[in-house]
Scaffold this motif. Structure first.
Motif, PDB file in Angstrom:
ATOM      1  N   MET A  11       0.744  -1.168   0.000  1.00  0.00           N
ATOM      2  CA  MET A  11       0.000   0.000   0.000  1.00  0.00           C
ATOM      3  C   MET A  11       0.798   1.253   0.000  1.00  0.00           C
ATOM      4  O   MET A  11       1.590   1.469   0.832  1.00  0.00           O
ATOM      5  N   VAL A  13       1.456   5.471  -0.496  1.00  0.00           N
ATOM      6  CA  VAL A  13       1.214   6.852  -0.827  1.00  0.00           C
ATOM      7  C   VAL A  13       1.880   7.148  -2.146  1.00  0.00           C
ATOM      8  O   VAL A  13       3.040   6.893  -2.295  1.00  0.00           O
ATOM      9  N   PRO A 135      -4.551   8.395  -4.599  1.00  0.00           N
ATOM     10  CA  PRO A 135      -4.287   7.310  -3.662  1.00  0.00           C
ATOM     11  C   PRO A 135      -5.401   7.204  -2.629  1.00  0.00           C
ATOM     12  O   PRO A 135      -5.921   8.221  -2.155  1.00  0.00           O
ATOM     13  N   TYR A 136      -5.743   5.978  -2.283  1.00  0.00           N
ATOM     14  CA  TYR A 136      -6.790   5.744  -1.285  1.00  0.00           C
ATOM     15  C   TYR A 136      -6.146   5.286   0.018  1.00  0.00           C
ATOM     16  O   TYR A 136      -5.342   4.351   0.033  1.00  0.00           O
ATOM     17  N   GLU A 137      -6.497   5.954   1.109  1.00  0.00           N
ATOM     18  CA  GLU A 137      -5.969   5.603   2.420  1.00  0.00           C
ATOM     19  C   GLU A 137      -6.954   4.694   3.149  1.00  0.00           C
ATOM     20  O   GLU A 137      -8.154   4.942   3.131  1.00  0.00           O
ATOM     21  N   SER A 139      -7.453   1.790   6.727  1.00  0.00           N
ATOM     22  CA  SER A 139      -6.935   1.413   8.031  1.00  0.00           C
ATOM     23  C   SER A 139      -7.760   0.285   8.603  1.00  0.00           C
ATOM     24  O   SER A 139      -8.897   0.023   8.157  1.00  0.00           O
ATOM     25  N   THR A 146      -2.397   1.012   9.139  1.00  0.00           N
ATOM     26  CA  THR A 146      -2.798   1.986   8.123  1.00  0.00           C
ATOM     27  C   THR A 146      -1.992   1.793   6.855  1.00  0.00           C
ATOM     28  O   THR A 146      -0.856   1.300   6.882  1.00  0.00           O
ATOM     29  N   THR A 148      -1.994   2.730   2.181  1.00  0.00           N
ATOM     30  CA  THR A 148      -2.560   3.376   0.998  1.00  0.00           C
ATOM     31  C   THR A 148      -2.411   2.460  -0.204  1.00  0.00           C
ATOM     32  O   THR A 148      -1.519   1.603  -0.253  1.00  0.00           O
ATOM     33  N   ALA A 150      -2.688   2.835  -4.656  1.00  0.00           N
ATOM     34  CA  ALA A 150      -2.836   3.766  -5.775  1.00  0.00           C
ATOM     35  C   ALA A 150      -2.609   3.013  -7.079  1.00  0.00           C
ATOM     36  O   ALA A 150      -1.932   1.975  -7.108  1.00  0.00           O
ATOM     37  N   CYS A 163       1.114  -0.303  -3.233  1.00  0.00           N
ATOM     38  CA  CYS A 163       0.294  -0.619  -2.076  1.00  0.00           C
ATOM     39  C   CYS A 163       1.210  -0.851  -0.873  1.00  0.00           C
ATOM     40  O   CYS A 163       2.273  -1.450  -1.009  1.00  0.00           O
TER      41      CYS A 163
END
Length: 366
Positions: A11, A13, A135-137, A139, A146, A148, A150, A163
């Motif tokens: 995941m 960023v 990007p999707y965060e 958790s 946590t 992300t 993309a 990822c």
């Protein structure tokens, strides 16, 4: 492995210069191809091409190394410790491993992804979470894990995802970048998966073949056996042999027949490596060598990788092989470990994002 060892590994960023939040929807995979949309639909109508997320169902097998090391599976590693001790050890590992996790992520984002962007001019693509090109965060429910995810595309890279996630409770981190080419070439797909567990790096680095290597000597020789300038006039086989000879690189052997079936490239790198600055530098160099070789092959316009590329037979083989390869992480036993941490709904969307574009008819219909 991990592709294996990795739905875990994920995941990420994405770089700000790639984020481009308002790009139009990505186009479909049906680029250079002699197959009509109707033919594609028919060729993918068999049950073997249905979306398979079997590894996150109750009672499915669990992989060993990552799950045990992260405390997800019971009875080994952190999972075998009594709760109060596991909590204490997890805090120490989180403090110790977070800086290593951040260094590994720079390899994925600032080295691998940035190099792909320089070569192909990547644009952001949507995830299965919100269909937004950013990007999707995500958790875990308790907020202690946590990450992300993309997605991007560009040139003949049909789909490339990053990822990552880190567990502050258990002190381990996983990340990956996967690149899937379109059917204008038979060049292999790319995977770089990196993990920090305890004081050990777990790596899966591979260029995944898109043909039957037993029947295709020219492909096997060219992709895996021939020296490449971008790897210092070494072949991928040479690089793997260097790892075999390096005592710091300990081969990892999966106990899952599902994982073993996917490890079919002759130069698959699947190792645990004790963390040190020297070993980290070697892992980074190997990852970049593989990626540069991959990018060079992806851009070739003549030779083994584009021979008869527009023929119906080649297009059919690529279509069906690519769908099955890209669906692998749905059967990866470690995906079950991810589901135990993040829940079924988040894990399902992560898997689908790794598979392909939600706006692509090929993936939207799975």
């Amino acid at each position: 492995m991990a592709v294996t060892k990795m739905l875990l590994l994920s995941m990420g960023v994405a770089t700000a210069f790639l984020a481009a939040p308002h790009l139009p929807p990505a186009t479909t995979q049906l680029r250079a191809t002699s197959l009509s949309e109707a033919e594609v639909k028919k060729l993918l109508s068999g049950s073997e091409f249905a979306m398979d997320i079997s590894s996150i169902t109750a009672g499915s097998e669990k992989e060993t190394y990552i799950g045990q090391g992260s405390g997800v599976n019971e009875g080994a590693g952190l999972g075998g410790l009594i709760p109060w001790l596991k909590k204490s050890v997890g805090k120490v590992l989180a403090w110790k491993n977070r800086p290593v996790y951040d260094k590994l992520w720079r390899v994925i984002e600032e080295d691998v992804l940035a190099t792909c962007d320089e070569r192909f001019g990547l644009v952001a693509a949507p995830t299965w979470f919100d269909n937004q090109t950013k990007p999707y965060e995500f958790s875990s429910e308790d907020g202690k894990c946590t990450g992300t995810v993309a997605a991007y595309r560009g040139g003949n890279i049909d789909w490339i995802t990053t990822c990552k996630f880190f567990s502050s409770a258990l002190g381990f981190g996983n990340m990956r970048i996967d690149g899937w080419l379109d059917r204008s070439t038979r060049a292999p797909h790319m995977a770089v998966h990196l993990c920090i567990v305890f004081n050990v790096l777990f790596i899966y680095i591979n260029l995944v073949p898109r043909t039957n290597l037993v029947l295709d000597d020219d492909y096997n020789d060219y992709v895996y056996g021939d020296p490449k300038k971008s790897a210092g006039d070494r072949s991928l086989n040479d690089i793997q042999n260097e790892c075999i000879d390096d005592k710091a690189f300990k081969p990892y052997f999966s106990k899952s027949h599902v994982v073993k079936a996917f490890m079919n490239a002759p130069t698959t790198l699947l190792y645990t490596v004790g963390y040190s600055n020297k070993n980290f530098a070697k892992v980074r160099q190997i990852a970049m060598d593989y990626v540069r070789v991959w990018l060079d092959m992806a851009q070739e316009n003549e030779g083994v990788l584009v021979k008869n590329i527009d023929s119906r037979d080649v297009q059919t083989e690529l279509l069906q092989t690519d769908v099955r390869i890209r669906q692998f992480c749905g059967r990866d036993p470690d995906t079950k470990n991810v589901a135990n941490i993040l829940g079924l709904d988040t894990t399902d969307k992560l898997v689908r994002t790794l598979w392909g574009d939600p706006n692509d008819p090929i993936w939207a219909s799975r």
